[in-house]
Design a protein around this motif. Structure first.
Motif, mmCIF file in Angstrom:
data_model
loop_
_atom_site.group_PDB
_atom_site.id
_atom_site.type_symbol
_atom_site.label_atom_id
_atom_site.label_comp_id
_atom_site.label_asym_id
_atom_site.label_seq_id
_atom_site.Cartn_x
_atom_site.Cartn_y
_atom_site.Cartn_z
ATOM 1 N N TYR A 32 0.841 -1.204 0.000
ATOM 2 C CA TYR A 32 0.000 0.000 0.000
ATOM 3 C C TYR A 32 0.875 1.252 0.000
ATOM 4 C CZ TYR A 32 -3.249 3.603 1.448
ATOM 5 O OH TYR A 32 -3.981 4.759 1.508
ATOM 6 N N GLU A 46 -5.199 2.502 -2.753
ATOM 7 C CA GLU A 46 -6.012 1.380 -2.274
ATOM 8 C C GLU A 46 -6.398 0.465 -3.446
ATOM 9 O OE1 GLU A 46 -7.306 0.932 1.002
ATOM 10 O OE2 GLU A 46 -8.640 -0.737 0.520
ATOM 11 N N SER A 49 -3.198 -1.302 -4.934
ATOM 12 C CA SER A 49 -2.584 -2.329 -4.087
ATOM 13 C C SER A 49 -3.528 -3.528 -3.944
ATOM 14 C CB SER A 49 -2.183 -1.745 -2.729
ATOM 15 O OG SER A 49 -3.230 -1.006 -2.158
ATOM 16 N N GLN A 50 -4.834 -3.268 -3.892
ATOM 17 C CA GLN A 50 -5.793 -4.384 -3.880
ATOM 18 C C GLN A 50 -5.634 -5.228 -5.142
ATOM 19 O OE1 GLN A 50 -8.914 -5.117 -2.003
ATOM 20 N NE2 GLN A 50 -8.192 -3.894 -0.306
ATOM 21 N N PHE A 53 -2.609 -7.578 -5.177
ATOM 22 C CA PHE A 53 -2.783 -8.841 -4.454
ATOM 23 C C PHE A 53 -3.687 -9.806 -5.215
ATOM 24 C CE2 PHE A 53 -1.253 -6.345 -0.791
ATOM 25 C CZ PHE A 53 -0.318 -7.240 -0.303
ATOM 26 N N ILE B 58 3.217 4.792 6.097
ATOM 27 C CA ILE B 58 1.756 4.768 6.099
ATOM 28 C C ILE B 58 1.286 3.321 6.011
ATOM 29 C CG2 ILE B 58 1.289 7.082 5.226
ATOM 30 C CD1 ILE B 58 1.141 5.887 2.456
ATOM 31 N N LYS B 59 0.115 3.113 6.590
ATOM 32 C CA LYS B 59 -0.404 1.752 6.702
ATOM 33 C C LYS B 59 -1.649 1.567 5.846
ATOM 34 C CE LYS B 59 1.208 0.792 11.388
ATOM 35 N NZ LYS B 59 2.180 -0.224 10.973
ATOM 36 N N ALA B 60 -1.851 0.352 5.430
ATOM 37 C CA ALA B 60 -3.079 0.007 4.709
ATOM 38 C C ALA B 60 -4.260 0.079 5.679
ATOM 39 C CB ALA B 60 -2.951 -1.390 4.127
ATOM 40 N N PHE B 64 -8.278 -3.925 4.838
ATOM 41 C CA PHE B 64 -7.616 -4.164 3.551
ATOM 42 C C PHE B 64 -7.655 -5.642 3.156
ATOM 43 C CE2 PHE B 64 -4.130 -4.966 0.689
ATOM 44 C CZ PHE B 64 -4.125 -3.865 -0.141
ATOM 45 N N VAL B 68 -9.522 -7.591 0.009
ATOM 46 C CA VAL B 68 -8.837 -8.425 -0.989
ATOM 47 C C VAL B 68 -9.531 -9.781 -1.067
ATOM 48 C CG1 VAL B 68 -6.706 -9.670 -1.552
ATOM 49 C CG2 VAL B 68 -6.585 -7.320 -0.736
#
Ligand SMILES: [Zn+2]
Lengths: 187, 206
Positions: A32, A46, A49-50, A53, B58-60, B64, B68
């Motif tokens: 991310y 978002e 990065s989704q 995956f 920074i974090k997801a 998240f 997915v």
């Protein structure tokens, strides 16, 4: 960590798709962050990065288990970011609402628990400035700089992620550093 | 400025990459000692690196991984779940057993002492035996509980006998499957088979 991830990949290949969730947990922040620094806004980061995956899941049987999984994943994500940058419509940045929202997100994402509000704002502004200059880099320098200084990959790993000779990676990092130096020298 | 060695900039980058040779480092050191412009450049480069590295991590988002997992392609996911069930038949049975235990399974097993048969036209009942008479055709599935079934005619569907026997006359015909279930575990499996597809679909989100 690689061993754990490889055992999870074997489970996924056997059909245990929940094992993939454990892989996502391991890498979600790094992927991310890569997308966020490459693209500069939370919404696109978002999405991208989704998608990275999901592509990794769909193509998991093509992953060579003897290689490093993180390199493979970074490669998928970086390519998606570069595609997106190339396809980006020029009017995207005119969307003021999206821009405002991103500022808020960035603000809330700055990890600065012990700072006063003023310091937070100052830090946020500095970060926004640096982020903006990273976004102004041509994408080939940007990916090299982000992988090197944000994701802290070695030159060898970056050359595998970008599928480029190490010499080319170095040149891109050097050029990227020079551009940023000129932009950030007066801070 | 004119006396700056041609490759001095390259040496600075080699230095920043931690890959400078002793010879180049010597040239760089000697030059920086006499050239304030180059010294300034190197200083700015080091500051630039420090600034980029100072960017906050920074974090997801918290959901998240969930997102997915929800967006994984359905086809592959369902195959995965089916495989999981076939790899873990006992766990599957145990899980569904627990789920069904709170539902209608035991009541339907418990009060099943009485004879019962699916209500379909053309079926005749005599002394706890359901009969599909010769020359008649029953359309649809038949479930007989606590009794027998004698098929002399035709059944266009599946026949299931719980706690009973089936007699298929030479003229009788069943187009679907014929099953006899005489133990609670088989009964459970029968329930599971009816339930499991919807259970799988529930898990697979369809
Ligand atoms: Zn000089």
């Amino acid at each position: 960590m690689e061993e754990f991830v490889k055992s999870r990949i074997k489970q996924v290949l056997k059909g245990d798709h929940n094992a993939f969730g454990e892989i996502v947990e391991v890498y979600k922040d790094r992927i991310y962050q890569l997308c966020y620094r490459m693209l500069g806004n939370a919404h696109e980061a978002e999405d991208t990065s989704q998608e990275a995956f999901i592509r990794a899941y769909v193509n998991i049987d093509r992953f060579n288990i003897n290689r490093k999984f993180s390199t493979w994943l970074y490669r998928i994500a970086t390519n998606l970011c570069i595609d997106r940058i190339r396809k980006k419509k020029p009017d995207y940045f005119l969307d003021a609402e999206v821009k405002g929202t991103d500022g808020l997100n960035l603000y809330s994402q700055v990890q600065s628990k012990e700072m006063t509000p003023d310091e937070k704002v100052a830090k946020m502004e500095l970060q926004e400035l640096i982020q903006m200059e990273i976004l102004n880099l041509p994408e080939k320098y940007r990916s090299a700089i982000v992988l090197k200084y944000i994701e802290e990959l070695s030159l060898k790993e970056i050359s595998e992620v970008l599928d480029l000779p190490i010499g080319t990676v170095k040149t891109r990092i050097h050029r990227g550093r020079e551009v940023l130096r000129k932009q950030l020298r007066n801070i | 400025m004119n006396q700056c060695p041609v490759d001095i900039k390259e040496y600075m980058h080699e230095y920043l990459d931690g890959e400078i040779s002793p010879e180049h480092e010597q040239i760089l050191q000697d030059h920086l000692a006499i050239c304030s412009d180059c010294k300034q450049d190197l200083h700015e480069l080091e500051k630039t690196i420090a600034l980029v590295q100072s960017m906050s991590h920074i974090k997801a988002s918290d959901d998240f991984t969930l997102k997915v997992m929800q967006n994984l392609p359905r086809e592959k996911k369902r195959v995965g779940i089916k495989r999981w069930f076939s790899h873990h038949p006992f766990l599957t049975a145990a899980a569904i057993f627990l789920i069904l235990m709170s539902g209608s399974l035991f009541s339907s097993w418990g009060d099943a002492e009485q004879f019962s048969v699916t209500k379909v036209p053309n079926i005749v009942v005599e002394n706890n035996t359901a009969i599909v008479p010769e020359g008649e055709t029953v359309e649809g599935d038949i479930v007989v509980r606590n009794g027998d079934i004698r098929i002399e005619g035709k059944v266009d569907g599946n026949v299931t006998v719980v706690n009973g026997d089936k007699y298929l006359a030479s003229a009788g015909e069943v187009t679907g499957k014929v099953e006899e279930i005489n133990e609670i575990f088989s009964w459970l499996w029968y329930q599971i088979k009816n339930g499991v597809n919807s259970f799988i679909n529930l898990l697979a989100g369809s």
